[in-house]
Design a protein around this motif. Structure first.
Motif, PDB file in Angstrom:
ATOM      1  N   ALA A 180      -1.301  -2.495  -5.531  1.00 40.23           N
ATOM      2  CA  ALA A 180      -2.147  -3.234  -6.472  1.00 40.23           C
ATOM      3  C   ALA A 180      -1.374  -4.367  -7.133  1.00 40.23           C
ATOM      4  O   ALA A 180      -1.903  -5.474  -7.318  1.00 40.23           O
ATOM      5  N   MET A 181      -0.125  -4.128  -7.488  1.00 38.55           N
ATOM      6  CA  MET A 181       0.655  -5.181  -8.134  1.00 38.55           C
ATOM      7  C   MET A 181       0.994  -6.307  -7.162  1.00 38.55           C
ATOM      8  O   MET A 181       1.035  -7.478  -7.540  1.00 38.55           O
ATOM      9  N   ALA A 182       1.201  -5.962  -5.896  1.00 40.87           N
ATOM     10  CA  ALA A 182       1.402  -7.024  -4.897  1.00 40.87           C
ATOM     11  C   ALA A 182       0.149  -7.861  -4.756  1.00 40.87           C
ATOM     12  O   ALA A 182       0.225  -9.091  -4.566  1.00 40.87           O
ATOM     13  N   LEU A 240       8.353   1.492  -4.440  1.00 38.97           N
ATOM     14  CA  LEU A 240       9.171   0.441  -3.828  1.00 38.97           C
ATOM     15  C   LEU A 240      10.024  -0.252  -4.882  1.00 38.97           C
ATOM     16  O   LEU A 240       9.680  -0.256  -6.075  1.00 38.97           O
ATOM     17  N   PRO A 241      11.125  -0.901  -4.479  1.00 36.65           N
ATOM     18  CA  PRO A 241      11.885  -1.728  -5.422  1.00 36.65           C
ATOM     19  C   PRO A 241      10.989  -2.824  -6.009  1.00 36.65           C
ATOM     20  O   PRO A 241      10.129  -3.384  -5.312  1.00 36.65           O
ATOM     21  N   LEU A 260       1.759  -0.705   1.302  1.00 38.82           N
ATOM     22  CA  LEU A 260       1.426   0.664   1.692  1.00 38.82           C
ATOM     23  C   LEU A 260       2.139   1.048   2.987  1.00 38.82           C
ATOM     24  O   LEU A 260       2.678   2.148   3.114  1.00 38.82           O
ATOM     25  N   GLN A 261       2.160   0.135   3.934  1.00 36.58           N
ATOM     26  CA  GLN A 261       2.830   0.435   5.199  1.00 36.58           C
ATOM     27  C   GLN A 261       4.343   0.520   5.046  1.00 36.58           C
ATOM     28  O   GLN A 261       5.017   1.171   5.850  1.00 36.58           O
ATOM     29  N   ALA A 262       4.864  -0.085   4.011  1.00 38.34           N
ATOM     30  CA  ALA A 262       6.299   0.006   3.735  1.00 38.34           C
ATOM     31  C   ALA A 262       6.643   1.289   2.979  1.00 38.34           C
ATOM     32  O   ALA A 262       7.805   1.476   2.601  1.00 38.34           O
ATOM     33  N   GLY A 263       5.649   2.148   2.771  1.00 36.24           N
ATOM     34  CA  GLY A 263       5.874   3.392   2.047  1.00 36.24           C
ATOM     35  C   GLY A 263       5.629   3.280   0.562  1.00 36.24           C
ATOM     36  O   GLY A 263       5.985   4.179  -0.206  1.00 36.24           O
ATOM     37  N   GLY A 264       5.018   2.185   0.120  1.00 37.37           N
ATOM     38  CA  GLY A 264       4.758   1.990  -1.301  1.00 37.37           C
ATOM     39  C   GLY A 264       3.590   2.812  -1.799  1.00 37.37           C
ATOM     40  O   GLY A 264       2.792   3.340  -1.033  1.00 37.37           O
ATOM     41  N   SER A 265       3.487   2.900  -3.096  1.00 38.76           N
ATOM     42  CA  SER A 265       2.410   3.629  -3.752  1.00 38.76           C
ATOM     43  C   SER A 265       1.197   2.734  -3.943  1.00 38.76           C
ATOM     44  O   SER A 265       1.260   1.517  -3.730  1.00 38.76           O
ATOM     45  N   ALA A 312       3.104  -0.282 -15.046  1.00 38.50           N
ATOM     46  CA  ALA A 312       2.565   0.398 -13.871  1.00 38.50           C
ATOM     47  C   ALA A 312       3.679   0.729 -12.879  1.00 38.50           C
ATOM     48  O   ALA A 312       3.714   1.825 -12.301  1.00 38.50           O
ATOM     49  N   HIS A 313       4.593  -0.202 -12.671  1.00 32.48           N
ATOM     50  CA  HIS A 313       5.673   0.035 -11.719  1.00 32.48           C
ATOM     51  C   HIS A 313       6.630   1.104 -12.237  1.00 32.48           C
ATOM     52  O   HIS A 313       7.094   1.964 -11.461  1.00 32.48           O
ATOM     53  N   ARG A 314       6.925   1.069 -13.516  1.00 32.51           N
ATOM     54  CA  ARG A 314       7.828   2.070 -14.086  1.00 32.51           C
ATOM     55  C   ARG A 314       7.242   3.487 -13.970  1.00 32.51           C
ATOM     56  O   ARG A 314       7.958   4.446 -13.676  1.00 32.51           O
TER      57      ARG A 314
END
Length: 573
Positions: free
Chosen positions: A58-60, A148-149, A48-53, A141-143
């Motif tokens: 959740a996937m991390a 983030l990459p 989240l702090q890296a700008g992720g959704s 979910a990521h697609r």
């Protein structure tokens, strides 16, 4: 209460405030992450702090839990994923439940005399392993929602696998309990035993083989899991299992697909509550319980006659679970009357079976809490599945208000006890009902090739009267998950408690003819009063691992169950 609204920088190694030169998404509210393990929460918040959704976070967490909480979940298992999109207001769900291989037959868990095996006979070894679903779920979910990459999301899990993590108290407890069983499982011993015995709490565990697997998935995507070296390792682990060897083929793995399913939603008072449809029994049963108590003034009962409030909950619980046992299964194989089970008229009919002053009487030859006949149902035989307590739940809300809410599992503690490339393989096939027939009729949740076993996982989202999301939660606990979630919903929506306070409410379940109440809880003082309604009340250990987030005036705040070692981190605007 294990919630942090500010960071312990020494522990989490992440700055509370972004630098002045950071981009907008880094200086705004980063969001909320909550899980049953501090390292997973840390991983989610790092995204989240890296700008992720929220989906990235959740996937991390899912990947990190593969490393640090292998007794409960991981990429060797499956899960259910709920997502709320803040821009569109849409909610969507992904079914990443494990699937029975082509070799699975309805007699899979019967002995030589045609009788159902005991759970301890069926669980360890190859026969209990289903085709894992979490990597295809993650891919979808990521697609759909990732920012983030793909490779970035793997970093915390790889770091922990290669550099090591400390065994938690709950993990050490499970390792000790399984010590005698693992005499026959050397691969598990090699990872989680030290000096010839189960690793105690605080032991540093490194899992370089899992780290290498994660690096390959990081580079090759989900296809690297369902083909090639990893698919071969899964097949070999199942085929060469020290107990109950079985077959999962390369084709079984290649054919697995995560499924985008329609959520199951209904209203409760002024709220809309949504969850996962079959093969989850979570949403229909949670909504069935709530629908049965809706005619009662639960707020007033809780304030003035708390024993009566628990009595009403206990009656509604048993009625809804009876429908669960009869009608729920994988809807791709069985016609499940989902709409009928949450039909308002039907729930009113079920509610009418609850007397405010007494429990339902036990009559000779008559089921005390019979299944009903919801609209759209067909004659069917009820049969209880063998689902056991396990699993994990985690929630993420990003700064834009997107919500990812996932329950993930390998089923029982350490799943099948089998290891493939450093990951624990699930024992999800034991969630099928072992007896394929009852009273001469086929059981809905019987084993069938390609079928997904019934689950009680209950990731849940709640919307207010304006259609805005206000609550996200879920839990571990096998079939008790439904009740852990339901009592928390009642606590927030009826009793006006915060999510923290509602999670801390005593747990309640049932067993045999009795109502089970959590030992060492406030319910003990009400045991005699609840018994006066005609219930047989028994104290029991009813552990839970709730996690979630609640929208407050300050913003979204995460919460975790006080019974767990979990952690929630929230950065407010």
């Amino acid at each position: 209460m294990k919630k942090l609204c500010t960071f312990l920088a020494l522990f989490l190694l992440i700055p509370l405030t972004a630098p002045a030169h950071a981009k907008d998404h880094e200086t705004k509210n980063a969001g909320t992450a909550a899980s049953a393990h501090p390292e997973a929460t840390k991983a989610g918040f790092e995204m989240l702090q890296a700008g992720g959704s929220a989906a990235d976070a959740a996937m991390a967490m899912m990947l990190t839990l593969t490393v640090v909480e292998p007794q409960s979940s991981g990429i060797g298992g499956g899960g259910f994923f709920l997502h709320h999109d803040a821009k569109s207001g849409w909610m969507q769900t992904i079914d990443g439940r494990e699937m029975a291989p082509a070799s699975a037959e309805s007699t899979r868990f019967l002995d030589d005399e045609g009788k159902p095996l005991k759970f301890i006979q069926a669980m360890p070894g190859g026969k209990s392993v289903g085709v894992p679903g979490n990597m295809r779920l993650m891919e979808m979910a990521h697609r759909k929602w990732g920012k983030l990459p793909w490779a970035k999301i793997f970093e915390p899990a790889i770091r922990l696998a290669e550099e090591g993590y400390a065994v938690s108290v709950p993990q050490a407890d499970w390792l000790k309990r399984l010590e005698r069983l693992w005499v026959n499982f050397p691969a598990a011993q090699a990872l989680y035993w030290k000096d010839g015995a189960a690793a105690p709490a605080g032991t540093i565990i490194k899992n370089p083989e899992l780290g290498q697997l994660l690096r390959e998935l990081q580079a090759g995507g989900a296809d690297a899991f369902y083909s090639g070296k990893t698919a071969a390792a899964i097949s070999a682990a199942v085929a060469n299992a020290p107990r109950s060897p079985a077959e999962i083929t390369a084709e079984d793995l290649a054919n697995y697909r995560a499924i985008l399913r329609a959520p199951v939603c209904s209203t409760y008072r002024i709220y809309k509550i949504c969850g996962m449809g079959p093969p989850s029994s979570g949403a229909t049963t949670v909504l069935g319980i709530l629908g049965a108590i809706e005619r009662f003034d639960m707020t007033e009962l809780y304030k003035t006659e708390p024993a009566k409030a628990w009595h009403v909950i206990a009656e509604a619980m048993r009625l809804a679970y009876s429908d669960r046992e009869k009608y729920l299964a994988d809807k791709d194989f069985v016609a499940v009357p989902v709409d009928g089970l949450i039909d308002k008229d039907y729930m009113t009919e079920r509610s009418a079976m609850i007397a405010l002053d007494r429990a339902r009487p036990q009559l000779p030859g008559v089921a005390t809490y019979p299944a009903g006949n919801p609209p759209g149902s067909s004659p069917r035989t009820a049969a209880i599945s063998s689902e056991v307590a396990g699993t994990t739940h985690f929630t993420a809300v990003d700064g834009e208000g997107n919500i990812a809410n996932m329950t993930s599992t390998v089923e029982g503690p350490f799943g099948s006890q089998l290891i493939a490339r450093g990951m624990v393989l699930n024992n999800e096939l034991t969630d099928f009902t072992f007896a394929p027939e009852k009273d001469g009729a086929p059981v809905a949740n019987r084993v069938q090739a390609g079928k997904r076993p019934l689950s009680s996982m209950s990731p849940t989202l709640v919307y207010d009267s304006d259609g805005q999301p206000i609550l996200a939660l879920g839990s571990a606990g096998g079939k008790r998950i439904i009740m852990h979630v339901t009592k928390t919903l009642i606590g927030v929506l009826d009793y006006g408690l915060s999510l923290d306070e509602a999670m801390a409410l005593p747990n309640i379940y049932f067993g045999g003819a009795g109502v089970l109440i959590e030992k060492d809880s406030d319910l003990i003082s009400l045991q005699t009063d609840i018994s006066k309604f005609g219930h047989i009340v028994v104290t029991s250990g009813l552990p839970s691992k709730l996690a979630g987030a609640q929208k407050t005036e300050k913003g979204w705040i995460g919460s975790v169950d006080p019974r767990s070692t979990g952690q929630a981190v929230s950065e407010l605007p």
